[in-house]
Design a protein around this motif. Structure first.
Motif, PDB file in Angstrom:
ATOM      1  N   VAL A 143      -7.122   4.041  -6.635  1.00  0.00           N
ATOM      2  CA  VAL A 143      -6.932   2.887  -5.755  1.00  0.00           C
ATOM      3  C   VAL A 143      -8.164   2.777  -4.867  1.00  0.00           C
ATOM      4  O   VAL A 143      -8.899   3.749  -4.687  1.00  0.00           O
ATOM      5  CB  VAL A 143      -5.654   3.016  -4.912  1.00  0.00           C
ATOM      6  N   TYR A 144      -8.369   1.596  -4.303  1.00  0.00           N
ATOM      7  CA  TYR A 144      -9.580   1.356  -3.517  1.00  0.00           C
ATOM      8  C   TYR A 144      -9.245   0.849  -2.118  1.00  0.00           C
ATOM      9  O   TYR A 144      -8.261   0.115  -1.920  1.00  0.00           O
ATOM     10  CB  TYR A 144     -10.475   0.326  -4.208  1.00  0.00           C
ATOM     11  N   ASP A 175      -1.779  -3.586  -9.393  1.00  0.00           N
ATOM     12  CA  ASP A 175      -1.766  -2.812 -10.636  1.00  0.00           C
ATOM     13  C   ASP A 175      -1.826  -3.736 -11.847  1.00  0.00           C
ATOM     14  O   ASP A 175      -2.399  -3.391 -12.878  1.00  0.00           O
ATOM     15  CB  ASP A 175      -0.487  -1.969 -10.710  1.00  0.00           C
ATOM     16  N   ILE A 206      -5.419  -4.939  -0.918  1.00  0.00           N
ATOM     17  CA  ILE A 206      -4.732  -4.167  -1.968  1.00  0.00           C
ATOM     18  C   ILE A 206      -5.021  -4.824  -3.312  1.00  0.00           C
ATOM     19  O   ILE A 206      -4.730  -6.008  -3.523  1.00  0.00           O
ATOM     20  CB  ILE A 206      -3.212  -4.146  -1.720  1.00  0.00           C
ATOM     21  N   LYS A 225      -3.612   7.981 -10.076  1.00  0.00           N
ATOM     22  CA  LYS A 225      -4.008   6.579 -10.166  1.00  0.00           C
ATOM     23  C   LYS A 225      -5.136   6.294  -9.180  1.00  0.00           C
ATOM     24  O   LYS A 225      -5.085   6.721  -8.025  1.00  0.00           O
ATOM     25  CB  LYS A 225      -2.806   5.673  -9.884  1.00  0.00           C
ATOM     26  N   THR A 267      -4.108   8.657  -6.059  1.00  0.00           N
ATOM     27  CA  THR A 267      -2.721   8.958  -5.715  1.00  0.00           C
ATOM     28  C   THR A 267      -2.316  10.315  -6.296  1.00  0.00           C
ATOM     29  O   THR A 267      -3.070  10.930  -7.067  1.00  0.00           O
ATOM     30  CB  THR A 267      -1.777   7.873  -6.260  1.00  0.00           C
ATOM     31  N   ARG A 308      -5.674  -9.717  -5.455  1.00  0.00           N
ATOM     32  CA  ARG A 308      -6.059  -8.902  -4.295  1.00  0.00           C
ATOM     33  C   ARG A 308      -5.599  -9.548  -3.003  1.00  0.00           C
ATOM     34  O   ARG A 308      -5.790 -10.745  -2.776  1.00  0.00           O
ATOM     35  CB  ARG A 308      -7.577  -8.722  -4.278  1.00  0.00           C
ATOM     36  N   GLY A 320       0.808  -1.212   0.000  1.00  0.00           N
ATOM     37  CA  GLY A 320       0.000   0.000   0.000  1.00  0.00           C
ATOM     38  C   GLY A 320       0.839   1.258   0.000  1.00  0.00           C
ATOM     39  O   GLY A 320       0.509   2.247  -0.675  1.00  0.00           O
ATOM     40  N   GLN A 345       2.299   1.602  -3.570  1.00  0.00           N
ATOM     41  CA  GLN A 345       1.244   1.882  -4.549  1.00  0.00           C
ATOM     42  C   GLN A 345       0.717   3.306  -4.396  1.00  0.00           C
ATOM     43  O   GLN A 345       0.538   4.027  -5.385  1.00  0.00           O
ATOM     44  CB  GLN A 345       0.106   0.875  -4.374  1.00  0.00           C
ATOM     45  N   ASP A 346       0.466   3.742  -3.169  1.00  0.00           N
ATOM     46  CA  ASP A 346      -0.091   5.076  -2.938  1.00  0.00           C
ATOM     47  C   ASP A 346       0.897   6.191  -3.248  1.00  0.00           C
ATOM     48  O   ASP A 346       0.500   7.334  -3.511  1.00  0.00           O
ATOM     49  CB  ASP A 346      -0.571   5.202  -1.494  1.00  0.00           C
TER      50      ASP A 346
END
Length: 547
Positions: A417-418, A426, A423, A415, A411, A337, A323, A326-327
């Motif tokens: 994200v949820y 991508d 997670i 991007k 982000t 996931r 996370g 990614q963030d």
């Protein structure tokens, strides 16, 4: 086995979820009950039943009930077990990850998270009532003392260890001890038909959390982390430094099946890829107090491409790392996931040596999302929801992953994200067929392969001792006769696994199992990963980026 994978906490956690209380006790009572049971004194039984039910607090009532059962009940009852069940049931009503650790398991759990135990450093099995060394553990005293795979340990400090149907627990207790204490072993070496007297001193033996690291190709280094223990960051740094020295310009960080561990270790690893000042994670406790962790200037791999591999069993600290990157728009998350655990636990000791691992906060990724799955409908529903992933198609198709627009975050680079439920990678990589996965997990990843391979090596060790690791990986082949022998080995044990349906997988796991016993975990992983679809995806992504 002296070397082990600690699955006890998972089993304990799942077992506690199945028990039911007829009413809910608040957390205050839970803590008071535990404290009262463990440190409460003997009660005065001159009191009347009316006094019992008019006690000034519920905790006194529960304390007294335990004592009544202990001293007055007609049959002997193990009140310790009553306490354990009670505490387990209370915790199961709080959240899915607050758990009780009995004192019989605290040492094993502590060793696993510390990343070492004190012993002689062997992996063993009982073969025909003989304690037989499967392999010596790197960094342990046994390897320095000259003990070899295939050796039979006949005695330890003059106590006979063969022909007694000894349990693994007994053997482990005999071999483990205080660091620096001496142990005298009598060893029979089958390869030379001689008895050896070996004296050694027990010492700390590492339980590695970095299973393997090696170069996938000329540019990509691979690191597999199985948990986040005290030793993990040091192991990780050593691995990645060596990989960069060998030319790695990108790192594939494999967190598949990693259940988590220490939050601080996850933060340190994420820090290695993030520039100074980037938010890694923040927590929020019951009072609403927030604690934020930012990247420092010490990150040595900020200029490296990073690919984080996750799957449905990647949880907790694994999700913090994924996370955070990614963030912050760093690297690429590859796989499926993740589990969806966004709760923070603190381990709290009890006076009898047991412990409670209690949820004390929630954590949030840098964009502010919580990836904790809902447990509003109870613990059973929570875990059932996880297993539904194998039925609803989301492990085969990213389109089957349910997301909520209300949990959408963005982000800095735009991007989407949820939050809520793990997670989402991508780049999605589907699971192979569920049936195939089940067969591989039940048979090819089990001790059956290890036992069969050991029996083969026990008769052919001298033939293989001069083959180098590199030569074994690149040229050694598993014959059809070996595969047929494994099929017969399974039939003899009443296991109806058809090797012919999974012949190539079987050959790969047999070769990997053989490599593990000959050369160690690194070679085991290197062979298994040769046909890894997720790693093939990483290589493809990196080649496309480099063009």
């Amino acid at each position: 086995m002296e070397e082990y994978k600690d699955e006890s906490l998972d089993k304990t956690e799942r077992a506690t979820r199945k028990s039911k209380l007829y009413y809910f006790l608040p957390l205050l009572i839970a803590i008071a009950l535990a404290a009262g049971i463990f440190i409460g004194g003997k009660m005065r039984f001159s009191d009347t039943p009316e006094r019992f039910f008019t006690s000034n607090s519920n905790k006194d009532k529960l304390n007294r009930l335990i004592d009544y059962i202990d001293y007055e009940y007609v049959d002997d009852v193990n009140t310790d077990s009553i306490v354990d069940v009670t505490v387990n049931n209370i915790l199961s009503k709080l959240d899915p990850h607050s758990v009780y650790i009995p004192n019989s398991q605290t040492e094993k759990v502590a060793e696993n998270m510390k990343g070492e135990f004190v012993g002689v450093g062997i992996s063993f099995r009982m073969l025909k009532d003989s304690l037989t060394v499967i392999r010596t553990i790197e960094g342990g005293p046994a390897i320095d003392a000259g003990i070899q795979a295939g050796d039979r340990i006949l005695t330890a400090d003059k106590d006979t260890l063969f022909g007694k149907h000894l349990s693994n627990t007994y053997v482990i207790d005999k071999l483990k001890g205080v660091s620096g204490s001496e142990i005298a072993l009598t060893v029979y070496r089958k390869s030379t038909h001689e008895n050896l007297n070996i004296n050694l001193k027990r010492a700390a033996v590492p339980i590695k959390s970095v299973d393997a690291f090696f170069m996938l190709d000329d540019d990509i280094g691979y690191v597999k982390v199985n948990r986040f223990a005290e030793s993990t960051y040091k192991e990780f740094r050593t691995a990645v430094t060596l990989l960069k020295h060998n030319g790695a310009k990108a790192i594939a960080l494999d967190l598949r099946d990693n259940p988590g561990g220490y939050m601080e270790i996850a933060e340190q690893i994420a820090d290695e890829f993030l520039t100074k000042g980037k938010l890694i994670v923040f927590t929020r406790n019951k009072k609403g107090e927030e604690n934020k962790t930012y990247a420092t200037a010490k990150g040595d791999f900020e200029d490296s491409d990073v690919y984080v591999l996750i799957n449905e069993k990647s949880a907790s600290a694994s999700e913090i790392v994924a996370g955070a990157l990614q963030d912050n728009d760093v690297g690429t998350i590859v796989g499926r996931r993740s589990f969806g655990k966004g709760l923070v636990q603190r381990e709290m000791p009890m006076p009898d040596g047991s412990a409670v691992r209690l949820t004390v906060a929630r954590y949030y990724t840098p964009t502010g999302r919580s990836i904790q799955r809902s447990y509003a409908n109870g613990v059973d529903d929570y875990f059932d929801d996880f297993y539904k992933r194998y039925e609803n198609g989301e492990l085969q198709s990213a389109d089957s992953i349910k997301v909520a627009d209300s949990l959408k975050f963005k982000t800095a680079k735009g991007k989407i994200v949820y939050g809520g439920g793990g997670i989402i990678p991508d780049e999605f990589v589907p699971l192979q067929s569920t049936q195939e996965e089940q067969h591989i997990n039940m048979v090819l990843k089990s001790e059956l392969v290890s036992a069969y391979v050991f029996d083969y090596l026990d008769d052919h060790r001298n033939e293989l001792k001069n083959i180098s690791e590199k030569e074994f990986v690149s040229t050694f082949e598993i014959t059809d006769d070996l595969v047929d022998g494994f099929q017969q080995y399974l039939y003899d044990r009443g296991i109806g696994f058809s090797v012919s349906l999974y012949k190539e997988d079987t050959k790969r796991y047999l070769k990997a199992g053989m490599a593990q016993q000959l050369y160690g975990d690194n070679t085991y992983q290197k062979i298994l990963k040769q046909k890894d679809t997720m790693l093939q995806k990483v290589i493809t992504l990196h080649e496309a980026k480099s063009e």
